[in-house]
Design a protein around this motif. Sequence first.
Motif, PDB file in Angstrom:
ATOM      1  N   MET A   1       0.932  -1.133  -0.018  1.00  0.00           N
ATOM      2  CA  MET A   1       0.160  -0.096  -0.114  1.00  0.00           C
ATOM      3  C   MET A   1       0.951   1.201  -0.066  1.00  0.00           C
ATOM      4  N   MET A  46      -4.269   5.740   2.992  1.00  0.00           N
ATOM      5  CA  MET A  46      -4.368   5.071   1.817  1.00  0.00           C
ATOM      6  C   MET A  46      -5.293   5.578   0.850  1.00  0.00           C
ATOM      7  N   THR A  47      -5.625   4.973  -0.411  1.00  0.00           N
ATOM      8  CA  THR A  47      -6.745   5.229  -1.192  1.00  0.00           C
ATOM      9  C   THR A  47      -8.008   4.760  -0.631  1.00  0.00           C
ATOM     10  N   GLN A  50      -8.352   1.061  -1.271  1.00  0.00           N
ATOM     11  CA  GLN A  50      -7.599   0.118  -0.185  1.00  0.00           C
ATOM     12  C   GLN A  50      -8.378  -0.011   0.893  1.00  0.00           C
ATOM     13  N   ALA A 102     -10.611   5.647  -6.224  1.00  0.00           N
ATOM     14  CA  ALA A 102      -9.139   5.835  -6.036  1.00  0.00           C
ATOM     15  C   ALA A 102      -8.948   7.205  -6.799  1.00  0.00           C
ATOM     16  N   GLN A 197      -9.834  -5.027  -7.169  1.00  0.00           N
ATOM     17  CA  GLN A 197      -9.333  -4.306  -6.122  1.00  0.00           C
ATOM     18  C   GLN A 197      -9.474  -5.282  -4.646  1.00  0.00           C
ATOM     19  N   TYR A 198      -9.989  -6.375  -4.834  1.00  0.00           N
ATOM     20  CA  TYR A 198      -9.926  -7.216  -3.800  1.00  0.00           C
ATOM     21  C   TYR A 198      -9.565  -8.581  -3.815  1.00  0.00           C
ATOM     22  N   SER A 202      -6.241  -9.070   0.617  1.00  0.00           N
ATOM     23  CA  SER A 202      -6.948  -7.867   1.206  1.00  0.00           C
ATOM     24  C   SER A 202      -7.845  -8.566   2.268  1.00  0.00           C
TER      25      SER A 202
END
Length: 255
Positions: A1, A46-47, A50, A102, A197-198, A202
């Motif tokens: 990250m 973080m974004t 995230q 993001a 994104q997962y 994560s």
Amino acid sequence: MNFPFSLSDAAWPLLVALVFVLAGLVKGVVGLGLPTIAMALLALLMTPAQAAALLIVPSLVTNVWQIRPWSALGPLLRRLAPMQVGVFVGTLAGAWALGAPAGAWATVCLGVALIGYAVWGLTGARLTVRAASEPWLGPVIGAMTGLVTAATGVFVIPAVPYLQALGLQRDALIQAMGISFTVSTVALAAGLYFNAQYSSTSLGASALLLLPALAGMALGQSLRHRLSPLLFRKVFLGSLIVLGLHMVIKEMLAP
């Protein structure tokens, strides 16, 4: 990250865990706010994408817990089903159209959402929804909530004001919010997965963060009768305004 400042490998997991302790504490005292406060604080590190990925397991477990008692679930679930279909469809549509939350636009949207929710909460405004309007208004509110969820990772606006406008008793309102937040969490996870994104990493990190979230909730519940919930809620909402303004101003002033 990627973080906006230097953190050692040992320091950032501790800081993230403390965020979930605080978010759980807020939920333990006022009955909601874990996803909101977690997103607000994690977005400083973080974004939003995230942050949302780390939020999934703590949010899902605590909100499923909030749905109890199961014996009273059926009628309320049938009443809220059109809204929840809207939530799911709106979230997935937003994930498809907007991508993962993001970049500067996502941070600004998150900041605006936090400010809007906090200002509404501080005004104490209460709306009323007629029963005859629920079949068409519920899906509309759900879809709007889904779009906000996809853009920001926050799923309280406009869902919570709408649920409060239904005239539910306190226990039923808490259960209704648990239903809506659970559906939003599952839809958010699906949207993040859709946008790659997962990951399993994560998921593992999010599962570990369930422990500090539950510890914070237990602490908040023990403090509930010692603190003024009204004062605590005002401080909580005021803090969201400060964090939201910080996000918006920071991105607007960025070169």
